[in-house]
Design a protein around this motif. Structure first.
Motif, PDB file in Angstrom:
ATOM      1  N   ARG A   1      -1.863   6.843   0.687  1.00 35.04           N
ATOM      2  CA  ARG A   1      -1.427   8.154   0.223  1.00 35.04           C
ATOM      3  C   ARG A   1      -0.047   8.052  -0.409  1.00 35.04           C
ATOM      4  N   ALA A   2       0.190   8.891  -1.389  1.00 32.83           N
ATOM      5  CA  ALA A   2       1.500   8.944  -2.032  1.00 32.83           C
ATOM      6  C   ALA A   2       1.627  10.258  -2.794  1.00 32.83           C
ATOM      7  N   ALA A   3       2.783  10.466  -3.360  1.00 29.85           N
ATOM      8  CA  ALA A   3       3.052  11.617  -4.213  1.00 29.85           C
ATOM      9  C   ALA A   3       2.810  12.926  -3.477  1.00 29.85           C
ATOM     10  N   SER A   4       3.228  13.009  -2.230  1.00 30.46           N
ATOM     11  CA  SER A   4       3.001  14.214  -1.444  1.00 30.46           C
ATOM     12  C   SER A   4       4.111  15.227  -1.645  1.00 30.46           C
ATOM     13  N   PHE A   5       3.750  16.494  -1.556  1.00 26.76           N
ATOM     14  CA  PHE A   5       4.764  17.544  -1.474  1.00 26.76           C
ATOM     15  C   PHE A   5       4.226  18.689  -0.641  1.00 26.76           C
ATOM     16  N   PHE A   6       5.161  19.462  -0.038  1.00 25.54           N
ATOM     17  CA  PHE A   6       4.786  20.529   0.869  1.00 25.54           C
ATOM     18  C   PHE A   6       4.326  21.759   0.110  1.00 25.54           C
ATOM     19  N   LEU A   7       3.183  22.317   0.526  1.00 28.12           N
ATOM     20  CA  LEU A   7       2.740  23.620   0.045  1.00 28.12           C
ATOM     21  C   LEU A   7       3.221  24.709   0.990  1.00 28.12           C
ATOM     22  N   SER A   8       3.394  24.358   2.265  1.00 24.71           N
ATOM     23  CA  SER A   8       3.952  25.248   3.272  1.00 24.71           C
ATOM     24  C   SER A   8       4.667  24.362   4.292  1.00 24.71           C
ATOM     25  N   SER A   9       5.153  24.958   5.370  1.00 29.67           N
ATOM     26  CA  SER A   9       5.873  24.161   6.369  1.00 29.67           C
ATOM     27  C   SER A   9       4.945  23.236   7.152  1.00 29.67           C
ATOM     28  N   THR A  10       3.626  23.435   7.040  1.00 34.74           N
ATOM     29  CA  THR A  10       2.683  22.597   7.795  1.00 34.74           C
ATOM     30  C   THR A  10       1.602  21.959   6.936  1.00 34.74           C
ATOM     31  N   THR A  11       1.603  22.185   5.627  1.00 33.44           N
ATOM     32  CA  THR A  11       0.534  21.666   4.767  1.00 33.44           C
ATOM     33  C   THR A  11       1.110  20.858   3.610  1.00 33.44           C
TER      34      THR A  11
ATOM     35  N   ARG B   1       6.401  10.165  11.088  1.00 30.37           N
ATOM     36  CA  ARG B   1       4.943  10.048  11.132  1.00 30.37           C
ATOM     37  C   ARG B   1       4.475   9.414   9.840  1.00 30.37           C
ATOM     38  N   VAL B   2       3.627   8.402   9.949  1.00 32.11           N
ATOM     39  CA  VAL B   2       2.996   7.792   8.788  1.00 32.11           C
ATOM     40  C   VAL B   2       1.576   8.341   8.739  1.00 32.11           C
ATOM     41  N   LEU B   3       1.236   9.000   7.648  1.00 32.62           N
ATOM     42  CA  LEU B   3      -0.093   9.590   7.519  1.00 32.62           C
ATOM     43  C   LEU B   3      -1.109   8.495   7.220  1.00 32.62           C
ATOM     44  N   PRO B   4      -2.337   8.639   7.731  1.00 27.84           N
ATOM     45  CA  PRO B   4      -3.343   7.581   7.564  1.00 27.84           C
ATOM     46  C   PRO B   4      -3.837   7.463   6.127  1.00 27.84           C
ATOM     47  N   GLY B   5      -4.264   6.264   5.777  1.00 26.74           N
ATOM     48  CA  GLY B   5      -4.848   6.024   4.463  1.00 26.74           C
ATOM     49  C   GLY B   5      -3.819   5.645   3.416  1.00 26.74           C
TER      50      GLY B   5
ATOM     51  N   GLN C   1       0.839  -1.195   0.000  1.00 22.46           N
ATOM     52  CA  GLN C   1       0.000   0.000   0.000  1.00 22.46           C
ATOM     53  C   GLN C   1       0.874   1.244   0.000  1.00 22.46           C
ATOM     54  N   PRO C   2       0.623   2.193  -0.911  1.00 22.11           N
ATOM     55  CA  PRO C   2       1.380   3.443  -0.867  1.00 22.11           C
ATOM     56  C   PRO C   2       1.031   4.218   0.397  1.00 22.11           C
ATOM     57  N   GLN C   3       2.024   4.828   1.007  1.00 24.75           N
ATOM     58  CA  GLN C   3       1.793   5.607   2.216  1.00 24.75           C
ATOM     59  C   GLN C   3       2.684   6.833   2.202  1.00 24.75           C
ATOM     60  N   ALA C   4       2.224   7.868   2.881  1.00 28.05           N
ATOM     61  CA  ALA C   4       3.011   9.091   3.009  1.00 28.05           C
ATOM     62  C   ALA C   4       3.658   9.105   4.382  1.00 28.05           C
TER      63      ALA C   4
ATOM     64  N   LEU D   1       0.233  18.597   0.069  1.00 32.21           N
ATOM     65  CA  LEU D   1      -0.698  18.209  -0.990  1.00 32.21           C
ATOM     66  C   LEU D   1      -0.374  16.758  -1.287  1.00 32.21           C
ATOM     67  N   GLU D   2      -1.376  15.895  -1.243  1.00 31.54           N
ATOM     68  CA  GLU D   2      -1.117  14.463  -1.397  1.00 31.54           C
ATOM     69  C   GLU D   2      -2.100  13.842  -2.367  1.00 31.54           C
ATOM     70  N   GLY D   3      -1.641  12.816  -3.039  1.00 33.54           N
ATOM     71  CA  GLY D   3      -2.514  12.015  -3.886  1.00 33.54           C
ATOM     72  C   GLY D   3      -3.197  10.962  -3.045  1.00 33.54           C
ATOM     73  N   VAL D   4      -4.495  10.801  -3.233  1.00 35.62           N
ATOM     74  CA  VAL D   4      -5.282   9.782  -2.538  1.00 35.62           C
ATOM     75  C   VAL D   4      -5.418   8.602  -3.493  1.00 35.62           C
TER      76      VAL D   4
END
Length: 85
Positions: free
Chosen positions: A26-36, A20-24, A6-9, A38-41
């Motif tokens: 998820r893959a192909a994530s990149f930062f829009l800011s230092s706390t946000t 930290r492993v984000l739930p669900g 399973q892909p995971q972020a 954008l991820e592919g579901v």
């Protein structure tokens, strides 16, 4: 992303080295800011044949690392999963 699992972020805090492993799925994530992020579901794919993967992108979402809130984005953004070389 390993297509056999399973892909995971994952997000690593460089100061503490905490992971930290984000739930669900998820893959192909990149930062829009230092706390946000954008991820592919992703979800399971029913496609068969040469070159198909067991998971496909079904949506996109914004993930707030401060409060662990995920907000779906209404368009398929399809962020990149690699850095140009």
């Amino acid at each position: 992303m390993n297509p056999d699992t399973q892909p995971q972020a994952e997000v690593r805090d460089l100061a503490s080295n905490a992971l930290r492993v984000l739930p669900g799925i998820r893959a192909a994530s990149f930062f829009l800011s230092s706390t946000t992020l954008l991820e592919g579901v992703y979800g399971p794919s029913n496609e068969q044949g040469l070159g198909t993967l067991p998971y496909k992108q079904i949506g996109s979402a914004l993930f707030d690392l401060n409060n662990n809130v995920e907000t779906p984005v209404s368009v398929l953004i399809n962020p990149t999963d690699f850095w140009p070389r």
